[in-house]
Design an enzyme around this catalytic site. Structure first.
Site, PDB file in Angstrom:
ATOM      1  N   HIS A  64     -12.184   0.381   8.869  1.00  0.00           N
ATOM      2  CA  HIS A  64     -10.745   0.222   8.657  1.00  0.00           C
ATOM      3  C   HIS A  64     -10.499  -0.502   7.315  1.00  0.00           C
ATOM      4  CE1 HIS A  64      -6.516  -0.628  10.039  1.00  0.00           C
ATOM      5  NE2 HIS A  64      -6.663  -1.596   9.147  1.00  0.00           N
ATOM      6  N   GLU A  65     -11.149  -1.632   7.154  1.00  0.00           N
ATOM      7  CA  GLU A  65     -10.947  -2.417   5.925  1.00  0.00           C
ATOM      8  C   GLU A  65     -11.456  -1.647   4.706  1.00  0.00           C
ATOM      9  OE1 GLU A  65      -9.011  -4.892   6.063  1.00  0.00           O
ATOM     10  OE2 GLU A  65      -9.019  -5.141   8.238  1.00  0.00           O
ATOM     11  N   HIS A  68      -8.850   0.495   3.292  1.00  0.00           N
ATOM     12  CA  HIS A  68      -7.964  -0.264   2.384  1.00  0.00           C
ATOM     13  C   HIS A  68      -8.644  -0.435   1.014  1.00  0.00           C
ATOM     14  CE1 HIS A  68      -4.798  -1.362   5.181  1.00  0.00           C
ATOM     15  NE2 HIS A  68      -5.623  -1.963   6.010  1.00  0.00           N
ATOM     16  N   GLU A  94      -1.670   1.058   5.139  1.00  0.00           N
ATOM     17  CA  GLU A  94      -2.225   1.054   6.491  1.00  0.00           C
ATOM     18  C   GLU A  94      -2.732   2.452   6.876  1.00  0.00           C
ATOM     19  OE1 GLU A  94      -2.814  -1.710   7.714  1.00  0.00           O
ATOM     20  OE2 GLU A  94      -3.571  -1.034   9.649  1.00  0.00           O
TER      21      GLU A  94
END
Ligand SMILES: [Zn+2]
Length: 297
Positions: A64-65, A68, A94
């Site tokens: 997830h990170e 980003h 997001e």
């Protein structure tokens, strides 16, 4: 699922995936922290964190990170030090993380492709179907950050409705807890036993961030729209995923989203990239198709 995978192995799995995401090791640092985050220090210095537990949380959180981080690194260098050298919006930011977390790392296609490598490295004795179902388990829960992608937007709706009531003056802060608990019962059929797992669980309102929560749900919707569009434009998307080759998707994201920086509003960006502005229906269709296969309904 308590897999008890040693931290060293969890780290190795993460680094392997980050390699597939083409995150340059000299520009991205992975550390651990109780509350995972991504921060861009400079155009060539992006730092991400994850959290190690006895589940596979560290893996999905890191991915997830990393989503980003990929966005951060893909921003248009020609605009550095200007106001448009940044993400289009929090919602679009997001979406880039959720795309990797849900549409790749929690997809059946990915796990079918990755399974033998994963079992070889972790030695776990579970079958793929059980594991995949566990990874995509849907159930009502108190804590927003731990919620699955189906119930997650309900946590956001609850907060956003309360924000609107508070800001319009229709609800006094003192009454917010009662509304919270009532809505939680209505939306998820559970009642918090304490404020820790209820109204005091987030930092947002305490730091004055009102109106921030919806960006998470917007991210879910944008991510589903982007996944649908990528599927249309990269005909062999599933075949690439089966070969654990994410290059075509990475190139697509960089070209269509990352390199645009903040030159367009999210609506314009989505219209140009996906052909329409925010379409909650696309997200709902994605949920229905994915979970009816998992839960057989
Ligand atoms: Zn995020």
């Amino acid at each position: 699922m308590h897999l008890n995978i040693p931290k060293k192995v969890q780290k190795a799995l993460i680094h392997e995936f980050l390699g597939w995401m083409r995150l340059p090791e000299d520009k991205v640092r992975l550390s651990s922290s109780p509350h995972p985050f991504t921060t861009g220090i400079a155009p060539s210095d992006v730092r991400i964190t994850t959290r190690y537990t006895e589940t596979l949380e560290s893996f999905f959180t890191a991915i997830h990170e990393a989503g980003h981080a990929l966005y951060e690194l893909g921003l248009p260098n020609k605009y550095v030090n200007t106001f448009i050298y940044t993400q289009a919006s929090y919602g679009i930011d997001e979406s880039q993380a959720l795309f990797w977390e849900y549409h790749i790392a929690k997809s059946r296609t990915f796990w079918e492709a990755y399974w033998s490598l994963f079992v070889e490295q972790t030695g776990i004795a579970v079958d793929l179907d059980t594991f995949y179902k566990e990874v995509n388990l849907v159930r009502p829960s108190f804590i927003r950050v731990n919620a699955d992608e189906v119930t997650y937007p309900l946590h956001i709706i609850l907060r956003y409705d309360i924000e609107k009531l508070l800001l319009s003056g229709a609800l006094k802060p003192k009454g917010a807890k009662g509304v919270w608990n009532k809505m939680m019962k209505e939306l998820l059929n559970i009642t918090p036993r304490s404020d820790n797992e209820g109204i005091l669980q987030d930092i947002h309102w305490a730091t004055g961030d009102f109106g921030y929560f919806p960006t998470y749900a917007l991210g879910n919707i944008y991510a589903a729209m982007i996944r649908k569009q990528i599927g249309k434009e990269i005909k062999e998307f599933d075949r690439h995923t089966r070969a654990l080759d994410f290059n075509p998707a990475i190139k697509w994201l960089i070209h269509h989203i990352h390199r645009k920086g903040k030159t367009q509003t999210p609506s314009t960006l989505m219209r140009r990239v996906c052909g329409s502005e925010l379409q909650p229906k696309v997200f709902l269709t994605y949920l229905k198709e994915k979970y009816e296969e998992i839960y057989n309904f």
